[in-house]
Design a protein around this motif. Structure first.
Motif, PDB file in Angstrom:
ATOM      1  N   ALA A 576       0.848  -1.198   0.000  1.00  6.16           N
ATOM      2  CA  ALA A 576       0.000   0.000   0.000  1.00  6.16           C
ATOM      3  C   ALA A 576       0.882   1.246   0.000  1.00  6.16           C
ATOM      4  O   ALA A 576       0.821   2.073   0.922  1.00  6.16           O
ATOM      5  CB  ALA A 576      -0.932  -0.019   1.198  1.00  6.16           C
ATOM      6  N   LEU A 596      -4.229   1.755  -1.608  1.00  5.13           N
ATOM      7  CA  LEU A 596      -4.564   0.342  -1.436  1.00  5.13           C
ATOM      8  C   LEU A 596      -3.449  -0.529  -1.988  1.00  5.13           C
ATOM      9  O   LEU A 596      -2.691  -0.121  -2.865  1.00  5.13           O
ATOM     10  CB  LEU A 596      -5.874   0.020  -2.155  1.00  5.13           C
ATOM     11  CG  LEU A 596      -7.119   0.783  -1.692  1.00  5.13           C
ATOM     12  CD1 LEU A 596      -8.338   0.317  -2.474  1.00  5.13           C
ATOM     13  CD2 LEU A 596      -7.353   0.597  -0.198  1.00  5.13           C
ATOM     14  N   ALA A 597      -3.376  -1.754  -1.492  1.00 10.82           N
ATOM     15  CA  ALA A 597      -2.337  -2.674  -1.957  1.00 10.82           C
ATOM     16  C   ALA A 597      -2.647  -3.214  -3.353  1.00 10.82           C
ATOM     17  O   ALA A 597      -1.748  -3.646  -4.066  1.00 10.82           O
ATOM     18  CB  ALA A 597      -2.176  -3.822  -0.965  1.00 10.82           C
TER      19      ALA A 597
END
Length: 608
Positions: A576, A596-597
């Protein structure tokens, strides 16, 4: 009691804002006569440094911040890596309002210049009306056509009258909603001016533009532009608390507390604006009738706040926070498979990511525009450009309708043109593309047929394409061409492994020497209609050999962009964060927070 108060305050009003002589300093880099370094900067260039720009207040000059008593403070600031100290002087117009060309507009030009030389946003430290000058300047336009606020990383204000000065208002006979004890103190100040038989600073301002503008809640103050929601503003206020005490033998008396601010600016006024920061009120000990002079020699006094160690610490904290953050702005999108649309975001330094648009397509390199291809219906595809600052959409051109396949727009690095597919793909080869001018909508066909999902190199001289229509052993599906689509060459098989379907290309370096591509996974995926620009198991490869280039991040990457200086911005798979690499592929900075990852697509990077 009033005579003590009046006489003591008169001395301060007459002498308190006299500036110290300004040390003479030479500068190799210039931003005009009004902006100068505080002292010799050891011959170090501003490039990649962090400028800290100090600005003074009313009836003052750069000497407010170059006071010899601040040398240790300056030294502590310079201990921060890359920090360069500058001042802005508007003393020739310091009784004018912020709109005067030598005040607010000139300060905006200085910020624009310093940030341009440094290649990053700067820190502003403002005393008194300098904070209002900053508030005006941040809404002006920089040389790149964007707001000056983008050139400022953080603002610290010290005793800034955001809501005006009650003292000036009372002097002009304007009603101010304050308590009777405080009103008595303010009137005592004005009486002091007459007692000493000479004019004080307050009287000298009464008939000046700034004197009228600084009336409490004036029209001029209300007209100032709002601070951006994501620009940190740290207000610092002085608060001198006066308590009348008397102890005579067996007689004891204590009157009500009166808070008189610094006392030019009340606490309420000095802390009226804060963004992403807590207000910082510096309180000084109670003052009694027999120590009334301490009100005016107090370290909480308007011109003395800068000498307080805790105020200096607060400024140091703000500078340290910015120095420890990644510089610049990352533009990215987050796809929602449920709606087939994406949210577009801008993340500056350590600030939260801002949602700036929603839809499909690509952001321009500077994040000001979004290009999308509208494929609804059975007619031609329509190239739409949205001005994100103004919320205006414009139809630029019509072209091939692949219903979301192949024909994804791509901006030229200068943001003046968009690549847009004009004719559809056939079994014999890809369709023909055109370069559409954003200003006019004029379309110029490329010289040759190329491929799908184009990606420009930062120098604008090369384009990478996905070309899976004619797979051959020993070569990937990544095609490199000149800017006109000619002189095409395929990148050899990625890592020596053939994959006739899925070698997507996400980014290309200047000169077409390196590319960020999807690793080969033969047999693991169906060819389908092409992989777009998405990479999930991304590698940087030498385009002449197909060999991977190691990066200092764990595992593969999910996407990225090459920069004009040879650097690279990537998102490591499963992380992330965005990692900024220099031209030698060494980690320069890491962006975290609000990322976000999975699901992010990087569109671009700006140093501001």
């Amino acid at each position: 009691m009033i005579s003590f108060l009046a006489l003591a305050f008169a001395v301060v009003l007459v002498t308190g804002l006299v500036a110290a002589p300004t040390p003479k300093a030479a500068a190799a880099e210039s931003c005009g006569e009004q902006a100068r370094p505080i002292a010799e900067q050891d011959g170090v260039s501003l490039r990649d440094g962090l400028p800290v720009l100090f600005i003074h207040g009313i009836r003052s000059d750069r000497g407010h911040w170059t006071d010899n008593k601040l040398e240790s403070f300056h030294r502590r600031l310079r201990e921060k890596p890359g920090v360069k100290l500058w001042t802005f002087d508007y003393s020739s117009a310091n009784t004018q309002w912020v709109t005067h060309d030598s005040v607010g507009p000139a300060f905006a030009r200085a910020i624009d210049c310093l940030s341009g030389l440094a290649g990053r946003s700067i820190v502003v430290v403002a005393h008194s009306m300098g904070g209002l000058v900053t508030q005006f300047a941040q809404a002006q336009t920089a040389s790149d056509g964007r707001g000056i606020a983008r050139r400022i990383a953080s603002v610290v204000t010290v005793g800034t009258p955001f809501k005006g000065s009650d003292l000036l208002s009372v002097a002009q006979g304007v009603h101010v909603p304050v308590s009777k004890p405080l009103l008595g103190e303010l009137n005592a100040v004005l009486s002091a001016c007459r007692l000493v038989g000479r004019k004080c600073d307050v009287q000298l301002l009464l008939d000046k533009p700034v004197g009228r503008a600084l009336r409490t809640n004036s029209e001029q103050l209300r007209a100032l532009p709002a601070w951006p929601e994501d620009l940190p503003v740290r207000p610092i206020a002085g608060d001198i608390v006066y308590r009348f005490k008397m102890n005579l033998f067996v007689y004891h008396h204590e009157a009500d507390i009166v808070s008189i601010g610094d006392p030019y600016v009340s606490v309420k006024s000095a802390t009226a604006h804060r963004v992403m920061a807590e207000e910082n009120v510096r309180k000084c000990d109670d003052v009694g009738v027999f120590r009334v002079w301490e009100v005016f020699s107090s370290s909480c006094g308007h011109s003395n706040l800068k000498r307080r160690e805790d105020v200096q610490d607060e400024i140091l904290d703000a500078v340290s926070e910015v120095a420890g953050q990644p510089a610049g702005t990352v533009y990215f999108s987050r796809y929602d498979p449920a709606t087939y649309r994406a949210g577009f975001y801008a993340k500056t330094g350590a600030r939260p990511a801002r949602r700036i648009a929603e839809g499909t397509g690509r952001l321009s390199p500077d994040g000001r525009y979004r290009a999308e291809v509208d494929t609804s219906g059975d007619g031609p595809a329509r190239l739409i450009v949205e001005d994100l600052d103004r919320g205006v959409r414009q139809r630029l051109a019509d072209g091939a309708n692949g219903h979301g396949l192949c024909n994804e727009p791509e901006w030229t690095p200068d943001g003046k043109y968009i690549l847009f597919q004009q004719t559809p793909n056939t079994g014999r080869g890809p369709g023909q593309w055109a370069r559409v001018e954003v200003a006019t909508g004029a379309a110029t066909l490329l010289a040759a047929h190329s491929g799908c999902y184009p990606v420009y190199a930062p120098d604008g001289q090369s384009i990478a394409w996905y070309d899976g229509l004619n797979p051959r052993p020993g070569r990937s599906t990544v095609l490199i061409t000149d800017a006109d689509g000619g002189n095409g060459r395929h990148v050899p098989a990625i890592g020596g492994v053939d994959d006739p379907c899925a070698n997507a290309v996400a980014a290309l370096s200047s000169g077409g020497r390196l590319a960020l591509v999807e690793a080969s996974h033969p047999g693991e995926r169906a060819c389908g209609d092409g992989p777009g620009r998405q990479v999930h198991d991304g590698l940087v490869v030498d385009t002449s050999t197909g060999r991977p280039i190691p990066l200092p991040v764990p595992g593969p990457v999910r996407g990225g962009v090459f920069l004009s200086d040879g650097g690279l911005l990537v998102q490591p798979a499963g992380a992330a964060e965005f990692v900024l690499l220099d031209r030698n592929f060494q980690i320069k900075a890491t962006f975290r927070g609000g990322i976000l990852a999975e699901g992010e697509t990087i569109h671009g990077y700006s140093s501001f």
